[in-house]
Design a protein around this motif. Structure first.
Motif, PDB file in Angstrom:
ATOM      1  N   LYS A 141       0.821  -1.215   0.000  1.00 36.30           N
ATOM      2  CA  LYS A 141       0.000   0.000   0.000  1.00 36.30           C
ATOM      3  C   LYS A 141       0.854   1.264   0.000  1.00 36.30           C
ATOM      4  O   LYS A 141       0.314   2.373  -0.093  1.00 36.30           O
ATOM      5  CB  LYS A 141      -0.920   0.009   1.226  1.00 36.30           C
ATOM      6  N   ASP A 142       2.171   1.103   0.150  1.00 38.05           N
ATOM      7  CA  ASP A 142       3.120   2.218   0.229  1.00 38.05           C
ATOM      8  C   ASP A 142       2.725   3.193   1.333  1.00 38.05           C
ATOM      9  O   ASP A 142       2.624   4.399   1.124  1.00 38.05           O
ATOM     10  CB  ASP A 142       3.222   2.943  -1.119  1.00 38.05           C
ATOM     11  N   VAL A 143       2.527   2.644   2.546  1.00 39.92           N
ATOM     12  CA  VAL A 143       2.193   3.472   3.710  1.00 39.92           C
ATOM     13  C   VAL A 143       3.152   3.145   4.840  1.00 39.92           C
ATOM     14  O   VAL A 143       3.698   2.041   4.917  1.00 39.92           O
ATOM     15  CB  VAL A 143       0.735   3.251   4.174  1.00 39.92           C
ATOM     16  N   ASN A 144       3.353   4.121   5.720  1.00 33.46           N
ATOM     17  CA  ASN A 144       4.174   3.945   6.926  1.00 33.46           C
ATOM     18  C   ASN A 144       5.602   3.518   6.606  1.00 33.46           C
ATOM     19  O   ASN A 144       6.232   2.801   7.393  1.00 33.46           O
ATOM     20  CB  ASN A 144       3.532   2.920   7.872  1.00 33.46           C
ATOM     21  N   GLY A 145       6.127   3.967   5.488  1.00 28.01           N
ATOM     22  CA  GLY A 145       7.489   3.627   5.108  1.00 28.01           C
ATOM     23  C   GLY A 145       8.505   4.595   5.692  1.00 28.01           C
ATOM     24  O   GLY A 145       8.234   5.786   5.848  1.00 28.01           O
ATOM     25  N   GLU A 146       9.674   4.087   6.035  1.00 28.73           N
ATOM     26  CA  GLU A 146      10.784   4.901   6.523  1.00 28.73           C
ATOM     27  C   GLU A 146      11.881   4.890   5.462  1.00 28.73           C
ATOM     28  O   GLU A 146      12.360   3.818   5.087  1.00 28.73           O
ATOM     29  CB  GLU A 146      11.313   4.340   7.844  1.00 28.73           C
ATOM     30  N   THR A 147      12.272   6.057   4.986  1.00 27.00           N
ATOM     31  CA  THR A 147      13.188   6.159   3.847  1.00 27.00           C
ATOM     32  C   THR A 147      14.628   6.352   4.315  1.00 27.00           C
ATOM     33  O   THR A 147      14.912   7.188   5.175  1.00 27.00           O
ATOM     34  CB  THR A 147      12.783   7.321   2.935  1.00 27.00           C
ATOM     35  N   PHE A 148      15.527   5.560   3.733  1.00 29.16           N
ATOM     36  CA  PHE A 148      16.958   5.648   4.024  1.00 29.16           C
ATOM     37  C   PHE A 148      17.690   5.982   2.728  1.00 29.16           C
ATOM     38  O   PHE A 148      17.472   5.341   1.698  1.00 29.16           O
ATOM     39  CB  PHE A 148      17.489   4.317   4.560  1.00 29.16           C
ATOM     40  N   ASN A 149      18.561   6.986   2.782  1.00 29.72           N
ATOM     41  CA  ASN A 149      19.421   7.303   1.646  1.00 29.72           C
ATOM     42  C   ASN A 149      20.604   6.352   1.627  1.00 29.72           C
ATOM     43  O   ASN A 149      21.217   6.085   2.668  1.00 29.72           O
ATOM     44  CB  ASN A 149      19.920   8.742   1.728  1.00 29.72           C
ATOM     45  N   MET A 150      20.943   5.839   0.444  1.00 32.55           N
ATOM     46  CA  MET A 150      22.141   5.022   0.312  1.00 32.55           C
ATOM     47  C   MET A 150      23.347   5.954   0.358  1.00 32.55           C
ATOM     48  O   MET A 150      23.598   6.715  -0.577  1.00 32.55           O
ATOM     49  CB  MET A 150      22.116   4.255  -1.016  1.00 32.55           C
ATOM     50  N   ASN A 151      24.063   5.922   1.434  1.00 30.42           N
ATOM     51  CA  ASN A 151      25.158   6.869   1.643  1.00 30.42           C
ATOM     52  C   ASN A 151      26.386   6.492   0.835  1.00 30.42           C
ATOM     53  O   ASN A 151      26.985   5.435   1.044  1.00 30.42           O
ATOM     54  CB  ASN A 151      25.515   6.931   3.130  1.00 30.42           C
ATOM     55  N   GLY A 152      26.748   7.352  -0.101  1.00 33.65           N
ATOM     56  CA  GLY A 152      27.988   7.189  -0.842  1.00 33.65           C
ATOM     57  C   GLY A 152      27.912   6.256  -2.034  1.00 33.65           C
ATOM     58  O   GLY A 152      28.938   5.966  -2.649  1.00 33.65           O
ATOM     59  N   TYR A 153      26.731   5.764  -2.371  1.00 32.37           N
ATOM     60  CA  TYR A 153      26.649   4.878  -3.528  1.00 32.37           C
ATOM     61  C   TYR A 153      25.200   4.811  -3.993  1.00 32.37           C
ATOM     62  O   TYR A 153      24.273   5.270  -3.324  1.00 32.37           O
ATOM     63  CB  TYR A 153      27.140   3.471  -3.190  1.00 32.37           C
ATOM     64  N   GLY A 154      25.014   4.250  -5.169  1.00 30.11           N
ATOM     65  CA  GLY A 154      23.686   3.947  -5.680  1.00 30.11           C
ATOM     66  C   GLY A 154      23.699   2.562  -6.293  1.00 30.11           C
ATOM     67  O   GLY A 154      24.744   1.901  -6.337  1.00 30.11           O
ATOM     68  N   MET A 155      22.564   2.124  -6.757  1.00 31.76           N
ATOM     69  CA  MET A 155      22.448   0.807  -7.378  1.00 31.76           C
ATOM     70  C   MET A 155      21.872   0.972  -8.769  1.00 31.76           C
ATOM     71  O   MET A 155      20.896   1.712  -8.961  1.00 31.76           O
ATOM     72  CB  MET A 155      21.515  -0.097  -6.554  1.00 31.76           C
ATOM     73  N   TYR A 156      22.479   0.297  -9.732  1.00 28.55           N
ATOM     74  CA  TYR A 156      21.902   0.310 -11.068  1.00 28.55           C
ATOM     75  C   TYR A 156      20.481  -0.232 -11.016  1.00 28.55           C
ATOM     76  O   TYR A 156      20.154  -1.093 -10.180  1.00 28.55           O
ATOM     77  CB  TYR A 156      22.733  -0.545 -12.030  1.00 28.55           C
ATOM     78  N   TYR A 157      19.638   0.280 -11.889  1.00 29.96           N
ATOM     79  CA  TYR A 157      18.289  -0.253 -11.976  1.00 29.96           C
ATOM     80  C   TYR A 157      18.341  -1.778 -12.107  1.00 29.96           C
ATOM     81  O   TYR A 157      19.129  -2.324 -12.886  1.00 29.96           O
ATOM     82  CB  TYR A 157      17.559   0.322 -13.186  1.00 29.96           C
ATOM     83  N   ASP A 158      17.521  -2.445 -11.352  1.00 25.75           N
ATOM     84  CA  ASP A 158      17.360  -3.907 -11.381  1.00 25.75           C
ATOM     85  C   ASP A 158      18.456  -4.671 -10.664  1.00 25.75           C
ATOM     86  O   ASP A 158      18.376  -5.890 -10.558  1.00 25.75           O
ATOM     87  CB  ASP A 158      17.205  -4.447 -12.809  1.00 25.75           C
ATOM     88  N   ASP A 159      19.509  -4.003 -10.181  1.00 27.89           N
ATOM     89  CA  ASP A 159      20.372  -4.679  -9.221  1.00 27.89           C
ATOM     90  C   ASP A 159      19.545  -4.939  -7.972  1.00 27.89           C
ATOM     91  O   ASP A 159      18.610  -4.196  -7.660  1.00 27.89           O
ATOM     92  CB  ASP A 159      21.595  -3.818  -8.877  1.00 27.89           C
ATOM     93  N   GLU A 160      19.897  -5.986  -7.239  1.00 25.55           N
ATOM     94  CA  GLU A 160      19.020  -6.424  -6.159  1.00 25.55           C
ATOM     95  C   GLU A 160      19.726  -6.535  -4.824  1.00 25.55           C
ATOM     96  O   GLU A 160      20.954  -6.633  -4.761  1.00 25.55           O
ATOM     97  CB  GLU A 160      18.429  -7.797  -6.491  1.00 25.55           C
ATOM     98  N   VAL A 161      18.924  -6.546  -3.760  1.00 28.38           N
ATOM     99  CA  VAL A 161      19.404  -6.873  -2.424  1.00 28.38           C
ATOM    100  C   VAL A 161      18.750  -8.182  -2.005  1.00 28.38           C
ATOM    101  O   VAL A 161      17.542  -8.363  -2.143  1.00 28.38           O
ATOM    102  CB  VAL A 161      19.077  -5.769  -1.406  1.00 28.38           C
ATOM    103  N   VAL A 162      19.574  -9.105  -1.505  1.00 30.65           N
ATOM    104  CA  VAL A 162      19.099 -10.388  -0.999  1.00 30.65           C
ATOM    105  C   VAL A 162      19.353 -10.401   0.504  1.00 30.65           C
ATOM    106  O   VAL A 162      20.498 -10.217   0.936  1.00 30.65           O
ATOM    107  CB  VAL A 162      19.845 -11.560  -1.667  1.00 30.65           C
ATOM    108  N   ALA A 163      18.296 -10.591   1.295  1.00 28.50           N
ATOM    109  CA  ALA A 163      18.443 -10.639   2.748  1.00 28.50           C
ATOM    110  C   ALA A 163      18.227 -12.061   3.235  1.00 28.50           C
ATOM    111  O   ALA A 163      17.242 -12.705   2.874  1.00 28.50           O
ATOM    112  CB  ALA A 163      17.443  -9.693   3.405  1.00 28.50           C
ATOM    113  N   ASP A 164      19.164 -12.548   4.054  1.00 30.82           N
ATOM    114  CA  ASP A 164      19.050 -13.887   4.636  1.00 30.82           C
ATOM    115  C   ASP A 164      18.564 -13.740   6.077  1.00 30.82           C
ATOM    116  O   ASP A 164      19.310 -13.281   6.946  1.00 30.82           O
ATOM    117  CB  ASP A 164      20.407 -14.589   4.594  1.00 30.82           C
ATOM    118  N   ASN A 165      17.316 -14.096   6.325  1.00 33.70           N
ATOM    119  CA  ASN A 165      16.750 -13.930   7.661  1.00 33.70           C
ATOM    120  C   ASN A 165      17.441 -14.812   8.700  1.00 33.70           C
ATOM    121  O   ASN A 165      17.403 -14.516   9.896  1.00 33.70           O
ATOM    122  CB  ASN A 165      15.259 -14.261   7.641  1.00 33.70           C
TER     123      ASN A 165
END
Length: 310
Positions: A141-165
């Motif tokens: 729903k794109d609500v209650n989101g907290e935004t973080f700036n990527m400090n010192g870098y960016g990601m090319y479109y479609d590059d991904e982040v994988v999180a291992d819980n």
């Protein structure tokens, strides 16, 4: 539980003669009620019973996929095999507003994230924001989101982040440049704060494999997953799903198992795995196909599942 069902049925009372007990009401004996209200009442009651039963059962690992871009819904499957064959799927959530192909989603089991861009990022054709949500429902729903700036870098479109819980690791894929047709490697981070600040603990290239740009990555419970694709970048199709037993195996191309994809999925679709308890319940329990309407389509789903439990 029965009293809850009775309360639901009272919202739409059946004014007429009592019918004999049987597998389904005798509609010819019902008076003073519209067909639509009857459908809503019956479906809601059955769905409530099913939901209560499901909530008491053990949760399972669910596999989610988006639709074609822009991403407007997530569909859930009880196993990777069923995802690969597009069988036994159910709408996990609609996504409003829809998410463009340049953005991606992931979860670490506690939070849900969207990789996005502000005007500066869009001007450079890269993502430079990570938006963190408390739940999958909030993300969709794109609500209650907290935004973080990527400090010192960016990601090319479609590059991904994988999180291992399981391990708490975050892995960010990368390419040579924005026009590269392959994903060459990834960075590893020990925490979300490290990911935001680009304090990586390891960086290395993928070995013993060629990873097409459209390949999608995700992880859950220590297992890592990657799509195999064929066709031109941006217009490829998924041919299978690789399973890796560790992030090291992912780097080194040591595949534990490949599940062939018999469904027709675009290479640009996004995929995710998570505990089924993290999937939001439907806003209307009788809306079995999550299309925002309770009608004959929902009744058809109910009747199709009618009978003895497997």
């Amino acid at each position: 539980m029965i009293s809850r069902v009775i309360d639901l049925m009272r919202c739409c009372p059946l004014r007429g003669r009592r019918h004999e007990a049987g597998p389904f009401p005798n509609f010819s004996l019902i008076r003073g009620i519209s067909k639509m209200k009857l459908i809503q009442s019956v479906v809601a009651s059955a769905a409530l019973l099913a939901g209560m039963a499901a909530s008491s059962a053990n949760a399972y690992v669910a596999f989610l996929r988006t639709d074609l871009t822009p991403y407007a819904k997530l569909e859930s499957y009880p196993s990777l095999g069923e995802l690969a064959s597009n069988s036994n799927g159910a709408i996990a959530s609609n996504i409003t507003p829809s998410i463009p192909v340049t953005q991606s989603m992931f979860t670490d089991g506690t939070y849900f994230y969207k990789i996005a861009a502000n005007a500066q990022g869009d001007a450079g054709q890269y993502n430079n924001l990570i938006i963190r949500y408390q739940s999958l429902s909030d993300l969709c729903k794109d609500v209650n989101g907290e935004t973080f700036n990527m400090n010192g870098y960016g990601m090319y479109y479609d590059d991904e982040v994988v999180a291992d819980n399981l391990t708490g690791r975050y892995i960010r894929t990368t390419r040579y440049d924005a026009n590269s047709p392959v994903t060459i490697g990834a960075y590893v981070y020990g925490s979300f704060a490290d990911l935001v600040n680009n304090n990586y603990s390891y960086a290395g290239g993928f070995s013993n494999q060629t990873v097409a740009f459209d390949c999608q990555f995700w992880a859950w419970n220590g297992k890592y997953y990657r799509t195999n694709v064929t066709g031109p970048t941006g217009a490829s199709t998924v041919t299978g799903f690789n399973i890796y037993n560790s992030s090291e195996d992912l780097y080194n191309g040591v595949v534990a198992q490949t599940v062939a994809c018999t469904a027709t999925y675009a290479g640009t679709m996004r995929f995710m795995a998570l505990d089924s308890s993290l999937i939001p319940p439907p806003s209307c329990i009788a809306d079995l196909n999550a299309d925002g309407i309770v009608n004959g389509a929902d009744l058809g789903i109910l009747l199709g599942a009618w009978g003895l439990c497997p």
